[in-house]
Every structure is written in C-alpha cells, then in structure tokens.
Write an enzyme that holds these catalytic residues in place. Structure first.
Site, PDB file in Angstrom:
ATOM      1  N   GLY A  14       0.776  -1.235   0.000  1.00  0.00           N
ATOM      2  CA  GLY A  14       0.000   0.000   0.000  1.00  0.00           C
ATOM      3  C   GLY A  14       0.807   1.283   0.000  1.00  0.00           C
ATOM      4  N   HIS A 111       0.422   1.488 -13.076  1.00  0.00           N
ATOM      5  CA  HIS A 111       1.129   0.310 -13.594  1.00  0.00           C
ATOM      6  C   HIS A 111       2.613   0.655 -13.721  1.00  0.00           C
ATOM      7  CE1 HIS A 111       1.704  -3.410 -15.786  1.00  0.00           C
ATOM      8  NE2 HIS A 111       2.439  -2.730 -16.653  1.00  0.00           N
ATOM      9  N   GLU A 145      -9.710  -4.736 -21.054  1.00  0.00           N
ATOM     10  CA  GLU A 145      -8.439  -5.388 -21.379  1.00  0.00           C
ATOM     11  C   GLU A 145      -7.392  -4.943 -20.357  1.00  0.00           C
ATOM     12  OE1 GLU A 145      -5.395  -5.647 -25.154  1.00  0.00           O
ATOM     13  OE2 GLU A 145      -7.381  -4.777 -25.484  1.00  0.00           O
TER      14      GLU A 145
HETATM   15  C1  GRF Z   1       3.217  -0.829  -7.643  1.00  0.00           C
HETATM   16  O1  GRF Z   1       4.446  -1.089  -8.257  1.00  0.00           O
HETATM   17  C2  GRF Z   1       2.156  -0.528  -8.668  1.00  0.00           C
HETATM   18  O2  GRF Z   1       2.664   0.108  -9.792  1.00  0.00           O
HETATM   19  C3  GRF Z   1       1.643  -1.892  -9.025  1.00  0.00           C
HETATM   20  O3  GRF Z   1       1.677  -2.624  -7.841  1.00  0.00           O
HETATM   21  C4  GRF Z   1       2.649  -2.069  -6.962  1.00  0.00           C
HETATM   22  C5  GRF Z   1       1.933  -1.761  -5.687  1.00  0.00           C
HETATM   23  O4  GRF Z   1       2.813  -1.328  -4.676  1.00  0.00           O
HETATM   24  N1  GRF Z   1       0.334  -1.793  -9.626  1.00  0.00           N
HETATM   25  P1  GRF Z   1       2.202  -0.666  -3.362  1.00  0.00           P
HETATM   26  O5  GRF Z   1       1.270  -1.699  -2.728  1.00  0.00           O
HETATM   27  O6  GRF Z   1       1.485   0.564  -3.758  1.00  0.00           O
HETATM   28  O7  GRF Z   1       3.378  -0.398  -2.463  1.00  0.00           O
END
Ligand code: GRF
Length: 216
Positions: A14, A111, A145
């Site tokens: 998180g 992402h 998608e």
């Molecule tokens: C991050 O790298 C985000 O880009 C991806 O999942 C990871 C989550 O990390 N979707 P966190 O739980 O926010 O520390």
C-alpha cells in the site's frame, strides 16, 4: 465545488495508497480519501489507513462464492463510504467488465511501466532483459483489457548499469509516489478529461504532466 470522494483498493504493502493519503492530507488537495479497501486481511496498508483515521475496509475475496459476489460487496462498501471515484493501488484481483462498467471513467490504476510497453507482470525483469534505457510508470483509466485504457500521466526513470529488478523497482516506486497524486489531482481539478480512449490534458497543466522524473 466539493472534493472528489475517493476509495483506494489495495492488496498488500500500500505504498501508493499511502502517497495518495499523504497528498490528500493537504487541505488544498481536490480529492479526499473516503476509505481504503483490501481483499486481503493481512494487507499492510490497512494498518496505515487505520493509523491515519481513514476507514479501512476488508472485503475478503475468499469469503465470497464468486467474483461477481465479491465485486458487488466491494461496490457496496465503496458506496457505503460515499465513494465516487476509485483508485487501484496494487490491487491484485483482475476486475471484471461488470465492475469496470459500474465505475466507468471513475476507475484508475497505476502500472509500473510506460504503457503500452510491458503490460502484465514482471515488468522490471522484462525491461532489464530487453536492455531498455528508460522505463517508467503510468496512471490510466481502467478498461476491460488488462493494462489498457486512457492514459492520464506517465513518469520516466532511467535504467542504470548494474540495475536489478529490485533496484529498478525501488527507483520507479519513488516516481510512482509522485505520479499517482499528480494524476488524481489533475482529474479532480477537471484538468484531465477522458475523451473517447484518450485523456485530454488542459493546456495549463501540460507542463506538469510532461515532467520527467529522473529519480536516482
Ligand atoms: C506498484 O508497483 C504498482 O505500480 C503496481 O503494484 C505495486 C503496488 O505497490 N500496480 P504498493 O502496494 O502501492 O506499495
């Protein structure tokens, strides 16, 4: 105009959620975090939310007979907290077209790649294997998608000789923590608007979104 009422969905650490919560703790930020919701009881991020006095909600996917029931419970919980906009932040369940339709253009994700490159998992391993010299992160509206959808903002970071997936992920994470609040702010201010499958950025905000974060 009132603030955008946001719910954040997590599954683990998180840290992006924490960055959004930090940003929203500024009274001038145009969005407020109404709740943090996890599908896993052991998600570390739930503790952080509780400590900040933000409702931390568990909707355990294992406690639901089907994905449809699980997602209906997620939507119910979000609505109970008067959420009108959803941020996925390390939420490790693929959301169904029904959920995406329910939150159409009110559901974004972060992402860890410069989409449309490196959709899916293991982005850093693949970027290193390809020898790319720049990678980055993307905030985008969610479509059916996976890792496709109108792009709100992106940040680029360099790949440095000797990088491992972990060192690259750590550098990139710093950029993520700057990018996600920026993207949410632009949306909440009405400066980033979905137009078909493209996000239009208000000309006054172009400099902000074109920032190049070289976060060594
Ligand atoms: C991050 O790298 C985000 O880009 C991806 O999942 C990871 C989550 O990390 N979707 P966190 O739980 O926010 O520390």
């Amino acid at each position: 105009m009132g603030k955008l009422k946001v719910g954040i969905l997590i599954s683990g650490r998180g840290s992006n959620m924490a960055a959004l919560v930090e940003a929203a703790s500024d009274p001038a930020f145009p969005a407020e975090v109404r709740c943090v919701l996890s599908n896993r009881p052991d998600a570390k991020g739930l503790e952080f939310a509780r400590e900040r006095g933000i409702p931390a909600v568990l909707v355990d996917h294992k406690a639901h007979a089907s994905k449809a029931e699980f997602e209906a419970a997620v939507t119910d919980a979000l609505l109970a907290h008067e959420v009108d906009f959803v941020c996925l932040a390390g939420f490790m369940r693929i959301v169904s077209p029904t959920f995406i339709e329910r939150w159409h253009n009110r559901l974004i994700n972060i992402h860890p790649s410069l989409l449309p490159s490196y959709k899916g998992l293991h982005t850093h391993e693949r970027a290193l294997a390809d020898g790319v010299k720049l990678t980055g992160c993307t905030v985008h509206f969610v479509r059916a998608e996976m890792d496709v959808g109108p792009i709100v903002a992106q940040a680029a970071v360099p790949v440095i000789a000797g990088d491992t997936p972990d060192s690259l992920a750590a550098r990139l994470l710093k950029a993520e923590h700057r990018l996600y609040p920026l993207a949410l702010r632009l949306i909440a201010e009405g400066k980033a608007k979905v137009n078909g499958e493209i996000v239009d950025i208000a000309s006054a905000a172009v400099d902000e979104t074109a920032s190049f974060f070289s976060a060594r």
